[in-house]
Enzyme design. Structure first.
Site, PDB file in Angstrom:
ATOM      1  N   LYS A 168     -19.897  47.953  54.836  1.00 24.90           N
ATOM      2  CA  LYS A 168     -19.963  48.533  56.177  1.00 24.90           C
ATOM      3  C   LYS A 168     -18.585  48.774  56.785  1.00 24.90           C
ATOM      4  O   LYS A 168     -18.352  49.784  57.439  1.00 24.90           O
ATOM      5  CB  LYS A 168     -20.800  47.640  57.104  1.00 24.90           C
ATOM      6  CG  LYS A 168     -22.295  47.776  56.871  1.00 24.90           C
ATOM      7  CD  LYS A 168     -23.071  47.033  57.944  1.00 24.90           C
ATOM      8  CE  LYS A 168     -24.544  47.376  57.827  1.00 24.90           C
ATOM      9  NZ  LYS A 168     -24.806  48.804  58.094  1.00 24.90           N
TER      10      LYS A 168
ATOM     11  N   THR B  16     -30.039  53.012  67.309  1.00 26.66           N
ATOM     12  CA  THR B  16     -30.385  54.133  66.440  1.00 26.66           C
ATOM     13  C   THR B  16     -31.872  54.063  66.110  1.00 26.66           C
ATOM     14  O   THR B  16     -32.426  52.980  65.914  1.00 26.66           O
ATOM     15  CB  THR B  16     -29.547  54.129  65.158  1.00 26.66           C
ATOM     16  OG1 THR B  16     -29.753  52.892  64.452  1.00 26.66           O
ATOM     17  CG2 THR B  16     -28.061  54.269  65.491  1.00 26.66           C
TER      18      THR B  16
ATOM     19  N   ASP C 207     -23.581  53.891  59.038  1.00 25.09           N
ATOM     20  CA  ASP C 207     -22.132  53.729  59.155  1.00 25.09           C
ATOM     21  C   ASP C 207     -21.465  55.036  59.573  1.00 25.09           C
ATOM     22  O   ASP C 207     -20.483  55.022  60.329  1.00 25.09           O
ATOM     23  CB  ASP C 207     -21.559  53.231  57.837  1.00 25.09           C
ATOM     24  CG  ASP C 207     -22.071  51.835  57.484  1.00 25.09           C
ATOM     25  OD1 ASP C 207     -22.286  51.038  58.416  1.00 25.09           O
ATOM     26  OD2 ASP C 207     -22.275  51.562  56.289  1.00 25.09           O
TER      27      ASP C 207
END
Length: 282
Positions: A39, A196, A229
């Protein structure tokens, strides 16, 4: 704009399979690929490709996987002077299974990422800072405490963190699963919180009130591994450039959508031109 990212660096082993296995099931007929990931490294590269100048702080092993894991960071001129080589721990690795619809299952062997300790960090971290939770939480907490500017924490994978971290962050980014894990704690500070929503887009809150929402462009998903990401790197670049919340969310949703259309985490990360073209076409 110079952004510091403190985070994980992995080599991803991606098996693209006809379906994802259930518990105890063996699925055959897969193809295997290796891609740089982690990440921290993904978000650093995402921000760099979108126009920021990025420095990464992390750790890899003294092994053959390290060169592969660092390859795209070096090719795109991310500053890796803060990446140390560990003499004992191996480079982190992620084992990823992906189905034909882009859904995935991921198991991470943290390796050298677990050896990124507070003493590896500078005494002060100047400029914007991006973090995730694939490092020891004490290191993440120390980095936040040494930050002097904008702080974004991607609370992934979900893990207990201090209330001070949640209150200090200017931006918290979570998916729906992580949002459920933290609950109302996300909204105790004055910073912005972005959730998200996969193919449905993203929503931004501040002090518990919704302040912006964006839908994601419709795309054919191939591999969602790097999409989150890409989103994090993009939302940070957009907000730091002064975009309004609605525009910043739309920009980040476009970046995440493009990443989902390509295999691999770092190979899928879009350039600024590609994101702008997606927004124009959409």
């Amino acid at each position: 704009m110079r952004i510091t990212v403190v985070g994980s660096i992995n080599l991803d082993f991606v098996a693209s399979a006809p379906k994802l296995p259930r518990a105890g099931e063996t699925v055959t007929g897969a193809t295997l690929a290796r891609h740089p990931g982690g990440k921290g490294a993904n978000q650093a590269l995402a921000a760099q490709r979108l126009g920021a100048e990025v420095a990464l702080i992390g750790r890899v092993g003294r092994d053959a996987m390290a060169e592969e894991a660092m390859a795209l960071l070096l090719a795109d001129d991310v500053d890796t002077a803060g990446v140390l080589t560990d003499a004992e721990a191996p480079t982190g690795a992620a084992l990823i299974a992906v189905d034909p619809h882009g859904e995935n299952q991921i198991v991470v062997a943290v390796g050298a990422n677990h050896c990124v300790r507070p003493e590896q960090l500078p005494a002060r971290i100047e400029g914007p800072l991006i973090l995730q939770l694939e490092l020891p939480v004490e290191t993440v907490e120390a980095a936040v405490g040494r930050a002097t500017d904008f702080v974004c924490v991607n609370l992934a994978p979900a893990a207990p963190v201090s209330d001070q971290l949640l209150r200090r962050a200017d931006l918290l980014v979570v998916n729906e699963t992580e949002a459920a894990f933290y609950g109302d704690l996300l909204h105790h500070g004055g910073g912005r919180v972005v959730t998200t929503l996969g193919a449905k887009g993203a929503v931004m809150h501040q002090r518990g009130a919704e302040i912006a929402r964006a839908t994601s462009p419709k795309v054919r998903a191939v591999d969602a591994t790097g999409a989150g990401d890409a989103f994090v790197g993009a939302i940070c670049v957009a907000l730091l450039e002064g975009m309004e919340p609605d525009e910043a969310l739309a920009f980040a949703c476009a970046a995440g959508a493009i990443a989902a259309t390509r295999p691999g985490a770092q190979p899928s990360l879009p350039t600024r031109a590609e994101v702008e073209a997606m927004r124009t076409d959409g």
